[in-house]
Design a protein around this motif. Structure first.
Motif, short mmCIF file in Angstrom:
data_model
loop_
_atom_site.label_atom_id
_atom_site.label_comp_id
_atom_site.label_asym_id
_atom_site.label_seq_id
_atom_site.Cartn_x
_atom_site.Cartn_y
_atom_site.Cartn_z
N PRO B 170 0.61 -1.25 -0.48
CA PRO B 170 -0.06 -0.04 0.11
C PRO B 170 1.02 1.13 -0.11
O PRO B 170 1.75 1.54 0.50
CB PRO B 170 -0.17 -0.32 1.59
CG PRO B 170 -0.86 -1.37 1.29
CD PRO B 170 0.77 -2.16 1.03
N LEU B 171 0.43 2.04 -0.89
CA LEU B 171 1.11 3.54 -0.64
C LEU B 171 1.04 4.10 0.39
O LEU B 171 0.25 4.59 1.56
CB LEU B 171 -0.27 4.15 -1.80
CG LEU B 171 0.32 5.68 -1.73
CD1 LEU B 171 1.42 5.26 -3.62
CD2 LEU B 171 -0.55 6.38 -2.83
N SER B 172 2.45 5.01 0.76
CA SER B 172 2.74 5.12 2.34
C SER B 172 1.86 6.99 2.16
O SER B 172 1.53 7.44 1.00
CB SER B 172 4.24 5.21 2.90
OG SER B 172 4.54 5.85 1.66
N GLY B 173 2.02 7.18 3.37
CA GLY B 173 1.40 8.58 3.74
C GLY B 173 2.25 9.66 2.89
O GLY B 173 1.55 10.75 1.86
N ALA B 174 3.68 9.41 2.95
CA ALA B 174 4.46 10.25 2.73
C ALA B 174 4.49 10.34 0.57
O ALA B 174 4.28 11.28 -0.35
CB ALA B 174 6.22 9.67 2.94
N ASP B 175 4.37 8.93 0.59
CA ASP B 175 3.69 8.86 -1.42
C ASP B 175 2.40 9.54 -1.56
O ASP B 175 2.89 10.33 -3.23
CB ASP B 175 3.38 6.70 -1.56
CG ASP B 175 4.73 6.42 -1.49
OD1 ASP B 175 6.66 7.25 -1.46
OD2 ASP B 175 4.60 5.25 -1.59
N ALA B 176 2.05 9.68 -0.87
CA ALA B 176 0.45 10.28 -1.26
C ALA B 176 0.40 11.37 -1.30
O ALA B 176 0.09 12.48 -2.13
CB ALA B 176 -0.64 9.91 0.52
N ASP B 177 1.37 12.33 -0.76
CA ASP B 177 1.72 13.38 -0.36
C ASP B 177 2.37 13.79 -1.82
O ASP B 177 2.24 14.64 -2.03
CB ASP B 177 2.63 14.10 1.05
CG ASP B 177 1.64 14.23 2.10
OD1 ASP B 177 0.58 13.94 1.71
OD2 ASP B 177 2.74 13.83 3.53
N THR B 178 3.57 12.96 -2.20
CA THR B 178 4.15 13.74 -3.13
C THR B 178 3.61 12.71 -4.55
O THR B 178 3.71 13.99 -5.97
CB THR B 178 5.66 12.49 -3.26
OG1 THR B 178 5.64 12.17 -2.38
CG2 THR B 178 6.15 12.31 -4.74
N LEU B 179 2.48 11.73 -4.76
CA LEU B 179 1.12 11.99 -5.54
C LEU B 179 0.68 13.42 -5.93
O LEU B 179 0.76 13.42 -6.95
CB LEU B 179 0.75 10.97 -5.86
CG LEU B 179 -0.26 10.18 -6.35
CD1 LEU B 179 -0.23 9.09 -6.07
CD2 LEU B 179 -1.28 11.22 -6.74
N VAL B 180 0.75 13.94 -4.72
CA VAL B 180 -0.30 15.13 -5.16
C VAL B 180 0.35 15.91 -5.15
O VAL B 180 0.18 16.72 -6.73
CB VAL B 180 -1.71 14.89 -3.45
CG1 VAL B 180 -2.22 17.01 -3.68
CG2 VAL B 180 -2.11 14.18 -3.33
#
Lengths: 189, 189
Positions: B170-180
């Motif tokens: 699963p996508l980490s919280g930090a990955d979610a931020d980078t994605l956005v």
């Protein structure tokens, strides 16, 4: 056409991979057996087992072969051209033929850890393609800052995957262009 | 918390949805029956059939219920905040609990047109959430040009889906931020 690795496998590998794809189309992943592939391809079962000890690596080899043949790393001379070609070719690949079969197999990863490994491996190849494209763009001066290639790979393939595998309304060519332009320019603020 | 629709269903709907989730976890989608849900929930079978004529709409109602409860449309006051909340909440949803079960069911859409319709419907809800977020951002002046909400929805959910469902990392919280941030700013050129 870099990134296309020479096929590894026994003599008759083409016949083996064709047999795997035919049996996947007819019987699905669950119904496929190494013995069935031997019968269908006319290649000795022991030869098959010497190269691939079980079904998952055999199926993985067939998909790797199809990807190397059907999905060369694009090299159009521009970042935009390469990204559009990546998205368009993958959308076409998963909509039909070996890619459709690969998507069907991977859609059933569920609790099967060997299939999940196969998915990881194939997504790893996709990520390597993206890294090659961004590496060339950086060498040309088209990219000036750091890019998370794994995340970019997921941003390029995720929408293709949702449409091809989940909703079965494959991404159009125009959608592929809009997707890449959105990634290049960001949202209009 | 807009976008959360009131639950439609008979009295005892909570018990019914809980029974559907328990049986999905134990027996999977294929093994689940409306009769089994009636037994498990203690709700009369004819009541179930009056609301949901077959298994797919019953399962769809359970997932819709879980989504309305667990995935409210975020309203943080900024476009970035809303998009990060959307991606993070969906990554968490699909990693565990009802979302994990929904992902398992949807990963088996294959040739099943009723499941494909269910996938379409749930992705349609996700797209409606995204449209609500971009609509508010436009009203605040944070978005100045046209946005293809359906494509943006796929760009936000596609990576979440690949990681949660296909590779199971699963996508980490930090990955979610980078994605956005990548979607907001575009690639560094």
């Amino acid at each position: 056409m870099t990134g296309v690795r020479p096929a590894r496998g026994p003599r008759g590998a083409e016949a083996i991979h064709a047999a795997v794809l035919a049996l996947l189309a007819e019987e699905g992943y669950v119904g496929l057996t190494v013995e069935g592939v031997a019968r269908r391809s006319g290649i000795n079962k022991t030869t098959l087992y010497r190269w691939w000890p079980s079904k998952p690596p055999l199926v993985a080899a067939t998909f790797r072969h199809a990807i190397a043949r059907d999905l060369p790393v694009p090299d159009t001379g521009t970042l935009r051209g390469d990204l559009v070609a990546l998205v368009r070719s993958k959308a076409a690949f998963f909509a039909d033929g070996p890619g459709r079969l690969a998507a069907d197999v991977l859609a059933h990863t569920g609790a099967d850890t060997e299939l999940a490994r196969l998915a990881d491996e194939l997504l790893g190849e996709h990520c390597a393609h993206v890294a090659e494209v961004t590496g060339r763009a950086r060498a040309r001066g088209e990219l000036t800052g750091p890019v998370d290639d794994e995340l970019l790979a997921d941003l390029l393939l995720g929408p293709v995957w949702l449409r091809a595998v989940v909703t079965r309304r494959p991404l159009s060519g125009a959608d592929a262009d809009t997707l890449v332009d959105t990634l290049l320019a960001g949202l209009p603020r």
